[in-house]
Design an enzyme around this catalytic site. Structure first.
Site, PDB file in Angstrom:
ATOM      1  N   LYS A   1     -10.207  13.009   8.354  1.00 14.79           N
ATOM      2  CA  LYS A   1      -9.596  12.672   9.529  1.00 14.79           C
ATOM      3  C   LYS A   1      -9.640  13.856  10.505  1.00 14.79           C
ATOM      4  O   LYS A   1      -9.171  14.887   9.926  1.00 14.79           O
ATOM      5  CB  LYS A   1      -8.125  12.059   9.537  1.00 14.79           C
TER       6      LYS A   1
ATOM      7  N   ASP B   1       1.503   6.357   5.887  1.00 18.46           N
ATOM      8  CA  ASP B   1       0.367   5.416   5.345  1.00 18.46           C
ATOM      9  C   ASP B   1       1.248   4.552   3.873  1.00 18.46           C
ATOM     10  O   ASP B   1       0.082   4.039   3.263  1.00 18.46           O
ATOM     11  CB  ASP B   1      -0.805   6.227   5.087  1.00 18.46           C
TER      12      ASP B   1
ATOM     13  N   ARG C   1      -7.557  -0.427   1.139  1.00 23.60           N
ATOM     14  CA  ARG C   1      -8.162  -1.736   0.625  1.00 23.60           C
ATOM     15  C   ARG C   1      -8.549  -1.416  -0.826  1.00 23.60           C
ATOM     16  O   ARG C   1      -8.524  -2.252  -1.589  1.00 23.60           O
ATOM     17  CB  ARG C   1      -9.264  -2.187   1.292  1.00 23.60           C
TER      18      ARG C   1
ATOM     19  N   LYS D   1       0.777  -1.316  -0.104  1.00 20.50           N
ATOM     20  CA  LYS D   1       0.001  -0.022   0.161  1.00 20.50           C
ATOM     21  C   LYS D   1       0.928   1.400  -0.150  1.00 20.50           C
ATOM     22  O   LYS D   1       1.719   1.447   0.853  1.00 20.50           O
ATOM     23  CB  LYS D   1      -0.888   0.056   1.147  1.00 20.50           C
TER      24      LYS D   1
END
Length: 460
Positions: free
Chosen positions: A240, A251, A314, A228
């Protein structure tokens, strides 16, 4: 600069390593003046304890480090790294009864103790360097250290200098160092080549989304790694709070970790065919950002209802995994900083993994313990499949209720791998506070475990 062991021919001083239970016998074996010095200074061989040893001329002739007792050692790792920063300048060699995996772990820790992230501010270098201990695989340990340094540097670099374009440059640079092949699909070409979810997540950012690919090796079993690469995650329109956005430069930790692992594999010239896929995006906010309750059609034809734009990892992984599964592979592994639920379950220090393959699970669990790289198997729990089925589409990217978030994310990903032999790691990629050989900041998780498990998993 990747850490390496000092020249084996260089003059060096000994660093004796002593457990509490062995202290009396070891001290009795030393010259009387040295034994008296250790008794006078109160050296008790406690974990992390260090005492310098004077020579006849008053100069430092050596040092002794305490390894404590087994219960204390079980509460951490890389114990000798904790004394490395306190040693005087110069080259040192270990004098220890440690052997096997314990010795290799400590040797790796000594190399990693020299790590500094100094891109933006000079950092004081460690004064001591170390020869490789006898009986360890020097090339392997140096390759692991180099791969870990690559991972840490990538994660630690902020999104201002590590966006999708910079991540692309990192992949191309790694490929060039190892005579590997690199390929990039960028921007609207993602739509033309049927990567709609990668495009949807990244299209609102200043830098175009892209799919990065690296291939290496011409013979042997096929290993596919998918990482990812969300270079920064605002959460999108489901933005967020600032308290949750502060660490979002990490991330892309899954991408950084698979690149570190790829570096290890290629440096060691393992007899396999390697393929790395990284969807590189930034999840930003603009007029063309994906919206809550949009429905996207993934590469493999499944429809996905977007019930939270902050569950974007995802989505990009799904397209990349579907692409990976279209080509024969003997082992498919994804790594991602995917869910906060994984941190709630096992904390920041353990990398949970999912697999239906019992042999893979056993190999990974055993390797994690041996490599000082803790992992823990989590279940692909089939009864939770209904939680990721919203009714209006095939899949829901953010099931309501808050339960089993890491498991439902893993189940979501499994829908895109077909019949591939698949394992998923939900990592954290961050060390919350300083620890021996693991300074606060980006850190690799699971890479050394996978490296050690590959011979069993792939029959190398």
């Amino acid at each position: 600069m990747f850490p390496r062991f000092a020249d084996s021919a260089a003059p060096s001083r000994p660093l004796f390593v002593v457990q509490e239970a062995d202290l009396a016998a070891w001290r009795a074996s030393r010259p009387p003046t040295e034994a008296a010095w250790l008794e006078a200074t109160g050296f008790a061989a406690g974990l992390g304890e260090l005492q310098l040893l004077p020579g006849p001329d008053g100069a430092v002739a050596g040092a002794v480090a305490g390894l404590g007792a087994a219960p204390a050692r079980a509460r951490g790792r890389f114990h000798l790294a904790s004394v490395a920063a306190r040693l005087p300048e110069g080259v040192w060699h270990l004098d220890t009864a440690l052997a096997g995996a314990d010795l290799e772990s400590e040797a790796l820790g000594l190399l990693l103790s020299a790590y500094r992230f100094d891109r933006y501010r000079p950092q004081a270098a460690q004064r001591a360097s170390f020869k490789a201990p006898e009986g360890v695989d020097v090339a392997r340990i140096e390759a692991m250290a180099a791969g870990e340094v690559l991972t840490r540097d990538l994660i630690n670099t902020p999104a201002s200098d590590m966006g999708p374009e910079a991540l692309e440059e990192a992949v191309i640079g790694l490929a060039a160092r190892h005579a590997a092949e690199a390929n990039v699909i960028r921007g609207d070409e993602l739509l033309a080549q049927n990567f709609p979810m990668i495009h949807a997540v990244g299209r609102a950012a200043a830098e175009a989304p892209r799919l990065l690919e690296l291939r290496w090796g011409e013979a042997g079993p096929r290993l596919t790694l998918v990482g990812k690469g969300v270079c920064f995650d605002t959460g999108g329109l489901d933005i967020k709070p600032s308290s949750s956005m502060g660490l979002m430069k990490k991330d892309m930790g899954g991408a950084a970790t698979v690149l570190g692992l790829a570096s290890m594999i290629m440096t060691l010239k393992l007899p396999l065919r390697l393929r790395v896929l990284i969807p590189a995006v930034e999840n930003s906010i603009a007029g063309n950002a994906m919206r809550p309750q949009d429905i996207l059609t993934a590469r493999n034809g499944l429809t996905v209802e977007i019930n939270n734009t902050d569950a974007e990892g995802r989505l990009v992984l799904a397209d990349a995994l579907a692409h990976a599964a279209e080509e024969e592979t003997d082992c498919l592994i994804s790594m991602a900083t995917l869910t906060g639920a994984a941190r709630v379950a096992v904390g920041p220090d353990i990398a949970p993994f999912y697999t239906d393959d019992e042999a893979v699970a056993a190999a990974l669990s055993g390797a994690g313990a041996a490599m000082a790289d803790p992992v823990w198997r989590m279940p692909f729990h089939a009864p939770y499949e209904a939680m990721i089925e919203p009714g209006i589409a095939d899949l829901d990217n953010a099931p309501k209720g808050g339960f089993a978030g890491s498991i439902t994310a893993a189940l979501f990903l499994r829908r895109f791998v077909g019949e591939a032999r698949y394992t998923h790691f939900d990592i954290y990629g961050w060390q919350p506070s300083d620890a021996p050989a693991r300074p606060k900041g980006g850190v690799g998780q699971g890479a050394r475990t996978i490296l050690a498990a590959l011979p069993e998993v792939l029959g190398l």
